[in-house]
Design a protein around this motif. Sequence first.
Motif, PDB file in Angstrom:
ATOM      1  N   ILE A  64       0.836  -1.202   0.000  1.00 48.87           N
ATOM      2  CA  ILE A  64       0.000   0.000   0.000  1.00 48.87           C
ATOM      3  C   ILE A  64       0.870   1.250   0.000  1.00 48.87           C
ATOM      4  O   ILE A  64       0.609   2.209  -0.737  1.00 48.87           O
ATOM      5  CB  ILE A  64      -0.972  -0.007   1.197  1.00 48.87           C
ATOM      6  CG1 ILE A  64      -1.994  -1.130   1.021  1.00 48.87           C
ATOM      7  CG2 ILE A  64      -1.674   1.340   1.360  1.00 48.87           C
ATOM      8  CD1 ILE A  64      -2.825  -1.417   2.257  1.00 48.87           C
ATOM      9  N   ASP A  65       1.938   1.242   0.804  1.00 49.36           N
ATOM     10  CA  ASP A  65       2.866   2.377   0.817  1.00 49.36           C
ATOM     11  C   ASP A  65       3.450   2.620  -0.570  1.00 49.36           C
ATOM     12  O   ASP A  65       3.539   3.760  -1.030  1.00 49.36           O
ATOM     13  CB  ASP A  65       4.003   2.144   1.815  1.00 49.36           C
ATOM     14  CG  ASP A  65       3.558   2.258   3.258  1.00 49.36           C
ATOM     15  OD1 ASP A  65       2.454   2.780   3.504  1.00 49.36           O
ATOM     16  OD2 ASP A  65       4.330   1.834   4.140  1.00 49.36           O
ATOM     17  N   ALA A  66       3.857   1.542  -1.252  1.00 49.56           N
ATOM     18  CA  ALA A  66       4.434   1.672  -2.591  1.00 49.56           C
ATOM     19  C   ALA A  66       3.414   2.243  -3.575  1.00 49.56           C
ATOM     20  O   ALA A  66       3.754   3.094  -4.409  1.00 49.56           O
ATOM     21  CB  ALA A  66       4.955   0.321  -3.072  1.00 49.56           C
ATOM     22  N   LEU A  67       2.156   1.793  -3.474  1.00 50.18           N
ATOM     23  CA  LEU A  67       1.113   2.331  -4.350  1.00 50.18           C
ATOM     24  C   LEU A  67       0.897   3.823  -4.112  1.00 50.18           C
ATOM     25  O   LEU A  67       0.732   4.599  -5.056  1.00 50.18           O
ATOM     26  CB  LEU A  67      -0.207   1.584  -4.127  1.00 50.18           C
ATOM     27  CG  LEU A  67      -0.311   0.179  -4.690  1.00 50.18           C
ATOM     28  CD1 LEU A  67      -1.644  -0.439  -4.296  1.00 50.18           C
ATOM     29  CD2 LEU A  67      -0.158   0.184  -6.198  1.00 50.18           C
ATOM     30  N   LEU A  68       0.898   4.224  -2.850  1.00 48.05           N
ATOM     31  CA  LEU A  68       0.693   5.641  -2.536  1.00 48.05           C
ATOM     32  C   LEU A  68       1.866   6.493  -2.993  1.00 48.05           C
ATOM     33  O   LEU A  68       1.679   7.609  -3.496  1.00 48.05           O
ATOM     34  CB  LEU A  68       0.446   5.817  -1.040  1.00 48.05           C
ATOM     35  CG  LEU A  68      -0.912   5.311  -0.562  1.00 48.05           C
ATOM     36  CD1 LEU A  68      -0.988   5.341   0.955  1.00 48.05           C
ATOM     37  CD2 LEU A  68      -2.044   6.119  -1.167  1.00 48.05           C
ATOM     38  N   ILE A  69       3.090   5.980  -2.842  1.00 45.14           N
ATOM     39  CA  ILE A  69       4.265   6.726  -3.322  1.00 45.14           C
ATOM     40  C   ILE A  69       4.195   6.877  -4.839  1.00 45.14           C
ATOM     41  O   ILE A  69       4.451   7.956  -5.380  1.00 45.14           O
ATOM     42  CB  ILE A  69       5.570   6.035  -2.881  1.00 45.14           C
ATOM     43  CG1 ILE A  69       5.752   6.200  -1.371  1.00 45.14           C
ATOM     44  CG2 ILE A  69       6.769   6.586  -3.629  1.00 45.14           C
ATOM     45  CD1 ILE A  69       6.864   5.364  -0.777  1.00 45.14           C
ATOM     46  N   LYS A  70       3.827   5.794  -5.533  1.00 44.69           N
ATOM     47  CA  LYS A  70       3.694   5.873  -6.988  1.00 44.69           C
ATOM     48  C   LYS A  70       2.602   6.864  -7.385  1.00 44.69           C
ATOM     49  O   LYS A  70       2.793   7.686  -8.285  1.00 44.69           O
ATOM     50  CB  LYS A  70       3.384   4.496  -7.573  1.00 44.69           C
ATOM     51  CG  LYS A  70       3.271   4.510  -9.095  1.00 44.69           C
ATOM     52  CD  LYS A  70       2.891   3.156  -9.635  1.00 44.69           C
ATOM     53  CE  LYS A  70       2.819   3.106 -11.131  1.00 44.69           C
ATOM     54  NZ  LYS A  70       2.137   4.154 -11.811  1.00 44.69           N
ATOM     55  N   SER A  87       0.278  11.932   5.854  1.00 41.85           N
ATOM     56  CA  SER A  87      -0.427  10.708   6.213  1.00 41.85           C
ATOM     57  C   SER A  87      -1.153  10.176   4.988  1.00 41.85           C
ATOM     58  O   SER A  87      -1.459  10.919   4.054  1.00 41.85           O
ATOM     59  CB  SER A  87      -1.424  10.958   7.338  1.00 41.85           C
ATOM     60  OG  SER A  87      -2.569  11.614   6.844  1.00 41.85           O
ATOM     61  N   MET A  88      -1.428   8.867   5.018  1.00 42.25           N
ATOM     62  CA  MET A  88      -2.146   8.247   3.906  1.00 42.25           C
ATOM     63  C   MET A  88      -3.548   8.834   3.777  1.00 42.25           C
ATOM     64  O   MET A  88      -4.043   9.027   2.681  1.00 42.25           O
ATOM     65  CB  MET A  88      -2.234   6.734   4.120  1.00 42.25           C
ATOM     66  CG  MET A  88      -0.920   6.020   3.943  1.00 42.25           C
ATOM     67  SD  MET A  88      -1.087   4.231   3.874  1.00 42.25           S
ATOM     68  CE  MET A  88      -1.473   3.843   5.564  1.00 42.25           C
ATOM     69  N   ILE A  89      -4.173   9.129   4.891  1.00 42.37           N
ATOM     70  CA  ILE A  89      -5.541   9.649   4.854  1.00 42.37           C
ATOM     71  C   ILE A  89      -5.582  11.007   4.165  1.00 42.37           C
ATOM     72  O   ILE A  89      -6.425  11.252   3.303  1.00 42.37           O
ATOM     73  CB  ILE A  89      -6.133   9.726   6.277  1.00 42.37           C
ATOM     74  CG1 ILE A  89      -6.299   8.319   6.834  1.00 42.37           C
ATOM     75  CG2 ILE A  89      -7.448  10.478   6.288  1.00 42.37           C
ATOM     76  CD1 ILE A  89      -6.669   8.257   8.293  1.00 42.37           C
ATOM     77  N   VAL A  90      -4.651  11.877   4.523  1.00 42.04           N
ATOM     78  CA  VAL A  90      -4.609  13.214   3.910  1.00 42.04           C
ATOM     79  C   VAL A  90      -4.343  13.100   2.414  1.00 42.04           C
ATOM     80  O   VAL A  90      -5.009  13.739   1.600  1.00 42.04           O
ATOM     81  CB  VAL A  90      -3.544  14.101   4.596  1.00 42.04           C
ATOM     82  CG1 VAL A  90      -3.361  15.411   3.853  1.00 42.04           C
ATOM     83  CG2 VAL A  90      -3.924  14.363   6.042  1.00 42.04           C
ATOM     84  N   PHE A  91      -3.372  12.261   2.041  1.00 44.36           N
ATOM     85  CA  PHE A  91      -3.055  12.120   0.621  1.00 44.36           C
ATOM     86  C   PHE A  91      -4.214  11.515  -0.151  1.00 44.36           C
ATOM     87  O   PHE A  91      -4.571  11.984  -1.227  1.00 44.36           O
ATOM     88  CB  PHE A  91      -1.793  11.283   0.408  1.00 44.36           C
ATOM     89  CG  PHE A  91      -1.479  11.104  -1.056  1.00 44.36           C
ATOM     90  CD1 PHE A  91      -1.005  12.171  -1.808  1.00 44.36           C
ATOM     91  CD2 PHE A  91      -1.694   9.901  -1.688  1.00 44.36           C
ATOM     92  CE1 PHE A  91      -0.747  12.022  -3.153  1.00 44.36           C
ATOM     93  CE2 PHE A  91      -1.435   9.742  -3.037  1.00 44.36           C
ATOM     94  CZ  PHE A  91      -0.954  10.816  -3.771  1.00 44.36           C
ATOM     95  N   ASN A  92      -4.808  10.453   0.392  1.00 44.56           N
ATOM     96  CA  ASN A  92      -5.948   9.829  -0.279  1.00 44.56           C
ATOM     97  C   ASN A  92      -7.081  10.816  -0.474  1.00 44.56           C
ATOM     98  O   ASN A  92      -7.700  10.867  -1.530  1.00 44.56           O
ATOM     99  CB  ASN A  92      -6.447   8.617   0.510  1.00 44.56           C
ATOM    100  CG  ASN A  92      -5.662   7.375   0.211  1.00 44.56           C
ATOM    101  OD1 ASN A  92      -5.153   7.209  -0.872  1.00 44.56           O
ATOM    102  ND2 ASN A  92      -5.552   6.513   1.196  1.00 44.56           N
TER     103      ASN A  92
END
Length: 113
Positions: A64-70, A87-92
Amino acid sequence: MKELCLKLAQAVSEDEIEQIINNDCILRNNENWRRYGSINNIGTVTGQSPQAVPSLVEKITNYIDALLIKACKDHGDNPESPISPKSMIVFNTKLFTERLCFNRFLYELITPN
């Protein structure tokens, strides 16, 4: 398969993941598993944990981290930047809100009145 992956992704604890694996006829069948790498592969498989279930959680989290970085890079943002979401929530929220607005714009553009 999609339903199984979603259950695993939505699990909130190692116990829940273990229960999902044990309740699935494909995953609980030892015939469906094969060795990964050499016989001495415990470090590769477990990563940071000597137990299987926490290791699976770690692999999914890393994925999941790799997908978000991409997605961040595809979006033109530098994930290492001090102004990037922390954070993942803010980015999503940022990414998918922008995509939803753009998709709504396209939908309205191509949909006849």
